[in-house]
Design a protein around this motif. Sequence first.
Motif, PDB file in Angstrom:
ATOM      1  N   CYS A 133      14.683  36.691 -22.753  1.00 27.66           N
ATOM      2  CA  CYS A 133      16.053  36.181 -23.181  1.00 27.66           C
ATOM      3  C   CYS A 133      17.193  37.322 -23.378  1.00 27.66           C
ATOM      4  O   CYS A 133      16.536  38.580 -23.351  1.00 27.66           O
ATOM      5  CB  CYS A 133      16.002  35.232 -24.668  1.00 27.66           C
ATOM      6  N   ASN A 134      18.133  37.110 -23.544  1.00 27.01           N
ATOM      7  CA  ASN A 134      19.224  38.084 -23.588  1.00 27.01           C
ATOM      8  C   ASN A 134      19.484  38.421 -25.180  1.00 27.01           C
ATOM      9  O   ASN A 134      19.103  37.777 -25.946  1.00 27.01           O
ATOM     10  CB  ASN A 134      20.660  38.056 -22.990  1.00 27.01           C
ATOM     11  N   GLU A 135      20.491  39.407 -25.592  1.00 26.66           N
ATOM     12  CA  GLU A 135      20.590  39.907 -26.806  1.00 26.66           C
ATOM     13  C   GLU A 135      21.511  38.750 -27.571  1.00 26.66           C
ATOM     14  O   GLU A 135      21.443  38.964 -29.068  1.00 26.66           O
ATOM     15  CB  GLU A 135      21.148  41.227 -26.702  1.00 26.66           C
ATOM     16  N   ARG A 136      22.080  37.754 -27.011  1.00 25.41           N
ATOM     17  CA  ARG A 136      22.823  36.905 -27.581  1.00 25.41           C
ATOM     18  C   ARG A 136      21.855  35.528 -27.982  1.00 25.41           C
ATOM     19  O   ARG A 136      22.247  34.743 -28.625  1.00 25.41           O
ATOM     20  CB  ARG A 136      23.917  36.248 -26.829  1.00 25.41           C
ATOM     21  N   ALA A 137      20.622  35.595 -27.864  1.00 28.53           N
ATOM     22  CA  ALA A 137      19.960  34.507 -27.935  1.00 28.53           C
ATOM     23  C   ALA A 137      19.528  34.368 -29.318  1.00 28.53           C
ATOM     24  O   ALA A 137      18.350  34.574 -29.514  1.00 28.53           O
ATOM     25  CB  ALA A 137      18.734  34.452 -26.888  1.00 28.53           C
ATOM     26  N   THR A 138      20.286  33.977 -30.094  1.00 25.73           N
ATOM     27  CA  THR A 138      19.700  33.874 -31.610  1.00 25.73           C
ATOM     28  C   THR A 138      19.612  32.366 -31.682  1.00 25.73           C
ATOM     29  O   THR A 138      20.216  31.445 -31.152  1.00 25.73           O
ATOM     30  CB  THR A 138      21.068  34.278 -32.289  1.00 25.73           C
ATOM     31  N   ALA A 194      10.954  28.208 -32.076  1.00 23.79           N
ATOM     32  CA  ALA A 194      12.263  28.769 -32.216  1.00 23.79           C
ATOM     33  C   ALA A 194      13.329  27.753 -32.397  1.00 23.79           C
ATOM     34  O   ALA A 194      14.364  27.790 -33.158  1.00 23.79           O
ATOM     35  CB  ALA A 194      12.909  29.588 -31.167  1.00 23.79           C
ATOM     36  N   PHE A 195      13.351  26.530 -31.796  1.00 23.89           N
ATOM     37  CA  PHE A 195      14.298  25.532 -31.778  1.00 23.89           C
ATOM     38  C   PHE A 195      13.642  24.053 -32.103  1.00 23.89           C
ATOM     39  O   PHE A 195      13.368  23.521 -31.193  1.00 23.89           O
ATOM     40  CB  PHE A 195      15.027  25.572 -30.380  1.00 23.89           C
ATOM     41  N   GLY A 249      18.541  31.691 -37.791  1.00 20.54           N
ATOM     42  CA  GLY A 249      18.656  33.256 -37.885  1.00 20.54           C
ATOM     43  C   GLY A 249      17.331  33.812 -37.212  1.00 20.54           C
ATOM     44  O   GLY A 249      17.698  35.321 -37.316  1.00 20.54           O
ATOM     45  N   ARG A 250      16.671  33.478 -36.355  1.00 19.81           N
ATOM     46  CA  ARG A 250      15.698  34.280 -35.460  1.00 19.81           C
ATOM     47  C   ARG A 250      16.438  35.069 -34.677  1.00 19.81           C
ATOM     48  O   ARG A 250      17.342  34.765 -33.717  1.00 19.81           O
ATOM     49  CB  ARG A 250      14.770  33.491 -34.871  1.00 19.81           C
ATOM     50  N   THR A 251      16.072  36.577 -34.279  1.00 19.55           N
ATOM     51  CA  THR A 251      16.666  37.445 -33.493  1.00 19.55           C
ATOM     52  C   THR A 251      16.067  37.324 -32.298  1.00 19.55           C
ATOM     53  O   THR A 251      15.189  36.602 -31.981  1.00 19.55           O
ATOM     54  CB  THR A 251      16.511  38.859 -34.044  1.00 19.55           C
ATOM     55  N   PRO A 252      16.931  38.008 -31.093  1.00 20.21           N
ATOM     56  CA  PRO A 252      16.628  37.859 -29.788  1.00 20.21           C
ATOM     57  C   PRO A 252      14.936  38.411 -29.724  1.00 20.21           C
ATOM     58  O   PRO A 252      14.312  38.012 -28.859  1.00 20.21           O
ATOM     59  CB  PRO A 252      17.371  38.779 -29.145  1.00 20.21           C
ATOM     60  N   GLU A 253      14.645  39.410 -30.543  1.00 17.68           N
ATOM     61  CA  GLU A 253      13.175  40.005 -30.256  1.00 17.68           C
ATOM     62  C   GLU A 253      12.193  38.934 -30.973  1.00 17.68           C
ATOM     63  O   GLU A 253      11.214  38.851 -30.388  1.00 17.68           O
ATOM     64  CB  GLU A 253      13.101  41.372 -31.098  1.00 17.68           C
TER      65      GLU A 253
END
Length: 725
Positions: free
Chosen positions: A265-270, A288-289, A274-278
């Motif tokens: 995923c890209n860096e905007r994929a929050t 995640a969802f 509140g989970r971060t892209p990492e």
Amino acid sequence: MRFARVEELLAKRLGCDKGQAHAYAHGLLGPSGDAPGPGPQPGRPGSEDAHGKEGTVRLGGVPAPDAAGPAAARSPAELARRLYDHARPLGATAVLLAVLDMDGVLRMSGVAGASAATVTDWSQVPLRCVLPLARMAVADQLLWLDDETGEHTLTWVSARSAAPDAPAPVRARCGPTGENTVVCVVSVIWPRPEPVPAAARGRLEALTAAAGQRLRGLAALGLPDDDVRAAWLGAVIDAIPAPAALLFPVRGPLGRVVEFTIDRCNERATALLGRTPEQVTGSRLLDAFPGMVLSGIFDAYVRVLETGVPLHRGPFAYEEPFQGALRPAVLSVRAQRVGGGLLVSWCFHDEQARMRAQIDDAERLVHLGWAEWNLVTGDVTWSRRMYDVLGLNPAHGPLPLDTLSEYVAEDDLPAVVAAVRTLSEDGGPVRFEVRTRGPEPPRHVSVNAELVRDSRGRLVAVQGVVQDVSAVRRMAAELAASRREAEDQQLRMAEELQLALLPTVHPTLPGLRVAVRYQPAENCARVGGDWFEAAPLPDGRVLIAIGDVSGHGLRAAAQMAQLRNALLGIAHTGADAAEILDCLNLLAFHGHEDSMTATAIVGHFDPDGRTLTWARAGHPPPVLVRGGEAAELENDDGTTLGASLDPGYGLTTTVLRTGDRVVLYTDGLVERRADRAGDREDLLLTAARQGSDGTPEQHLETLLSVLYTDPEDDTCVIVLHVGVE
């Protein structure tokens, strides 16, 4: 039925009982030491006939297909179409192709046939039936399977990804034990309930086997997954200006998609929580969802994977479970199949987007829409509710400003013209209301419009807000109709009451002709305090009276009725006019808890001597019209009835001549607040002279038409004509 048949075949091939075959088919046992050794293999000694009921064929010398057949296909989709074109004359109605990992991950697919569109879960049927066999056997197989509806399915399955004549490096890389081993499946559906003829069976099996070999060759040439996982796709995902990710399916033992893995995923994929892209990368989608199941997006992703039809949904209400509650949000999603995976993007909208959704709900509730016409760029922007208010189809787009008048009722166009003129001249906001013109019943639309100017004062746009007020207008019309009905009923009752209270007019009395007119005030019920009397008495005289009780409506009418009834009773005692007024004054002064005041003239006309003996209590004096001249009669004006116990009423006798006219009236005839009293009196005398040549009725009409009776007060007029003509 179909899966039970597979378990039966497994039991025969593995040499085990049906329970062990059932466990193996569901992925609970492996082909190694946990299961009994394999039994007879298809195509070897001890196997059934190639076209026997066991339904398994060892492919040996399959006839080579022609150049236009399946072997010439360059893609799975083309291969499915070519195979269907050859199998359709033999009774087949659908063809399904698939290339999968041994774990069930779909890499390639193809569908063709008239009934293929109705196969909503084709990646699981017959894949869920043949995957257990494919995991166990390395030989190519042909299976005839029947289900409970009588439908026949011929399926070719192979667990090798390289064709026999493929280059050695390819065979080494894609051999049955290699890490890139795949399963190739070709299915032909034969829906007829009767058995397939032997000749057709042979031809179908040959075609299906040839298509399977070609599908295996296509798979060996390079799987789409190689491109899906290429480095360039990571750069594409990073360049997407919204949260984006690459998903790969996770399948259960039966081949059904049970989850997705977030491969990258890209860096905007929050995530919403509140989970971060990492933290999102490498996790399962539903971890995640978790709201994807509740919202139906997970099932939509599965459909995109299976059908290849892209998904674009939103903004829509979305909720995620969090600490025992559902956290709301507004979400938009997109999904596109890429090889064996999905490229997805999503957006959790900010508070402004949520506010826009709330505004849309508010517009819907109050039937409101807004629009802007940009006069610089020519762009026209309408809200969704603008179309609803005007009854237009959103698919046709917004209307230019100069065409709106075509949708306005013709009778209301002057209102539009006036509004445009006001906008042009004053520049301020305007408000007007029109009715729409169209196939539906006209709608009442309230319009608020204004001009938009830039910092230099130049006109750049026109903005407007419209509201459908049809319901309000319908309610107002219904209320007005109810009010009119109530007023009409009240009027009828008042007229009936008035007829009961006032006397019947005698056009001809001894020595007199009489014309009378009573007009109540316009702003109240048609009853009031004005009254009159013209009746013969037993002694031969004629009683003449006119009066005016202060006030209007039913209360004044009731007081008037008391005075008039008392007048008649006293008059029959033989009392003169002054004595009658004295008695009426006592009644007005003492006869009511609430004060009552009134004015009156009472007189007696003697037909033998043509004399009028009269007295008055605060009432305007009568007018005598003789020989074309008019003048007021004089006498001592006594006090208004009910004002004093010492009123001082006096008698006056006026000798009349044949042809004389005497006009008695209440103050509603001459009192108008906008005029001076002196001018009205002069006008009264002038009107009295003008109408004296006609009949008493004509004379009365002239008086009323010239003087225009006061609409705020009751009016009563009596015209007496001396001598019968």
